[in-house]
Design an enzyme around this catalytic site. Structure first.
Site, mmCIF file in Angstrom:
data_model
loop_
_atom_site.group_PDB
_atom_site.id
_atom_site.type_symbol
_atom_site.label_atom_id
_atom_site.label_comp_id
_atom_site.label_asym_id
_atom_site.label_seq_id
_atom_site.Cartn_x
_atom_site.Cartn_y
_atom_site.Cartn_z
ATOM 1 N N GLU A 39 0.814 -1.323 0.079
ATOM 2 C CA GLU A 39 -0.019 0.056 -0.109
ATOM 3 C C GLU A 39 0.698 1.325 0.006
ATOM 4 O O GLU A 39 0.504 2.269 -0.700
ATOM 5 C CB GLU A 39 -0.888 -0.006 1.143
ATOM 6 C CG GLU A 39 -1.885 -1.129 1.265
ATOM 7 C CD GLU A 39 -2.969 -0.648 -0.217
ATOM 8 O OE1 GLU A 39 -2.971 0.327 -0.833
ATOM 9 O OE2 GLU A 39 -3.609 -1.761 -0.657
ATOM 10 N N TYR A 122 -6.082 6.651 3.989
ATOM 11 C CA TYR A 122 -6.387 5.806 2.917
ATOM 12 C C TYR A 122 -5.551 4.402 3.437
ATOM 13 O O TYR A 122 -6.301 3.261 3.422
ATOM 14 C CB TYR A 122 -5.958 6.130 1.478
ATOM 15 C CG TYR A 122 -5.557 4.954 0.749
ATOM 16 C CD1 TYR A 122 -6.758 4.219 0.303
ATOM 17 C CD2 TYR A 122 -4.248 4.240 0.596
ATOM 18 C CE1 TYR A 122 -6.443 3.193 -0.651
ATOM 19 C CE2 TYR A 122 -4.286 3.119 -0.195
ATOM 20 C CZ TYR A 122 -5.307 2.458 -0.609
ATOM 21 O OH TYR A 122 -5.107 1.497 -1.433
ATOM 22 N N ASP A 140 -9.351 6.053 -2.074
ATOM 23 C CA ASP A 140 -8.167 6.515 -3.187
ATOM 24 C C ASP A 140 -8.824 7.151 -4.365
ATOM 25 O O ASP A 140 -9.971 7.394 -4.459
ATOM 26 C CB ASP A 140 -7.302 5.192 -3.281
ATOM 27 C CG ASP A 140 -8.037 4.444 -4.448
ATOM 28 O OD1 ASP A 140 -9.241 4.349 -4.442
ATOM 29 O OD2 ASP A 140 -7.178 3.705 -4.981
#
Length: 350
Positions: A39, A122, A140
DNA sequence: AATACGGGGAG
DNA sequence: CTCCCAGTATT
């Protein structure tokens, strides 16, 4: 209202995902560590760009402890070319916090995760949903685009307060049973069907039946994004200095653009050869042969570099903070892509 | 609220 | 060229 529209999405989306989901290395074997690293790498970065980096990263630093103990120069070299280098530094800072304060384990709360460097709204949602099965949204660029189109919202998605609104809609609409799959399904749909540029493939979309943008035929005009500021242009003169087999490098400051990375000595402005010679004199190096003049351009998000380069053979050591490195040593240093053309030129001159 | 922070692929 | 991507930190 918008929540009601979006709530129709979960079931068809998950069914679509079970058939069309992308096979990705961080999905084949799921762990909080792998989810976290992937991520971070994927922030503002396409999947295709991340793939080779993720594989190499996992081989080099297979665990939180390995990352915490890693040589930072080696870490930056591994990150070379991926961009946003503070991500790599923050990754290691967080790994050290995890090791020292959490026994090498990941905390499982939004508050504790977002307190770690490099983990924001996020990424916390992504880790909590994917690795821990918690129903927390991960909003996102893909999700903003999908949500704006499906609801037909004209809210500016670049505005922070609007992002909060979208996040609350997604929180209300998300699957409680399969939160990780739901969040990843949104990303896959955004990346492969609800495309950012050009025409989205609405015929293949599980939201096709209730998407407001599709009904109104305004897919291409959503989401709304406020115009961004113009980037400034900076002119640089870069020196590719050779002393035998070695070339001069220096390390950038540890804050700001390309923090801590290595670069060839340069000065502001576009210097003529005569002015460049004067600059070399000020540095205390003596040109013995002017090899070549080059030009290169590099465009960052917010600034454009117009570079002039001089390849020069010299005598003298120059300032004390310069490193005279031969090819083998240069290969271990992280040198930004902005200098790619010059790096290649030096290699050519070997 | 605005700005800094990379790099690359697609149109 | 422009746009934008599995965003975050700082001011």
């Amino acid at each position: 209202m918008e929540e009601q529209i979006l709530k129709q999405l979960a079931q068809p989306l998950l069914a679509w995902y079970d058939i069309h989901r992308r096979i990705l290395p961080w999905r084949e074997e799921v762990s909080p560590y792998r989810t976290w690293v992937s991520e971070i790498m994927l922030q503002q970065t396409r999947v295709a760009a991340v793939l080779p980096y993720f594989q190499r990263f996992m081989e080099a630093f297979p665990t939180v402890e390995a990352l915490a103990q890693a040589d930072t120069e080696r870490l930056m070299k591994l990150w070379e070319g991926l961009g946003y280098y503070s991500r790599a530094r923050n990754l290691q800072k967080a790994a050290r916090i995890l090791t020292e304060q959490y026994g090498g384990r990941f905390p499982e709360t939004y508050r504790e995760l977002t307190a770690l460097p490099g983990i924001g709204d996020y990424t916390a949602g992504a880790i909590l949903s994917i690795a821990f099965g918690q129903a927390v949204p991960a909003v996102d660029g893909n999700v903003l685009r999908l949500a704006a189109r499906i609801t037909g919202s004209r809210l500016d998605v670049l505005d922070a307060k609007n992002r909060k609104i979208f996040r609350s809609w997604m929180a209300a609409a998300m699957s409680q049973e399969r939160p990780g799959a739901y969040n990843q399904a949104l990303m896959d749909l955004g990346a492969t069907v609800c495309l950012p540029s050009g025409a989205p493939l609405c015929g293949d979309c599980p939201a096709g039946d209730f998407c407001i943008a599709r009904q109104e035929g305004c897919q291409a005009r959503l989401p709304v994004r406020s115009p961004k500021r113009e980037k400034r242009t900076e002119h640089l003169t870069v020196f590719l200095l050779r002393r035998g087999a070695a070339a001069a490098l220096r390390q950038r400051p540890d804050t700001g653009l390309l923090a801590g990375l290595w670069e060839y000595p340069h000065v502001p402005g576009t210097l003529t050869e005569a002015e460049a010679a004067r600059q070399l004199q000020m540095w205390g190096v003596n040109p013995t042969k002017w090899r070549k003049k080059l030009s290169a351009r590099h465009i960052f998000t917010h600034v454009r570099w117009e570079m002039t380069g001089y390849v020069v053979e010299v005598d003298g050591l120059g300032p004390g903070d310069w490193l005279w490195a031969e090819a083998q040593q240069r290969e271990r240093l992280a040198i930004p892509s902005a200098f790619e053309k010059f790096t290649a030129e030096l290699k050519e001159g070997e």
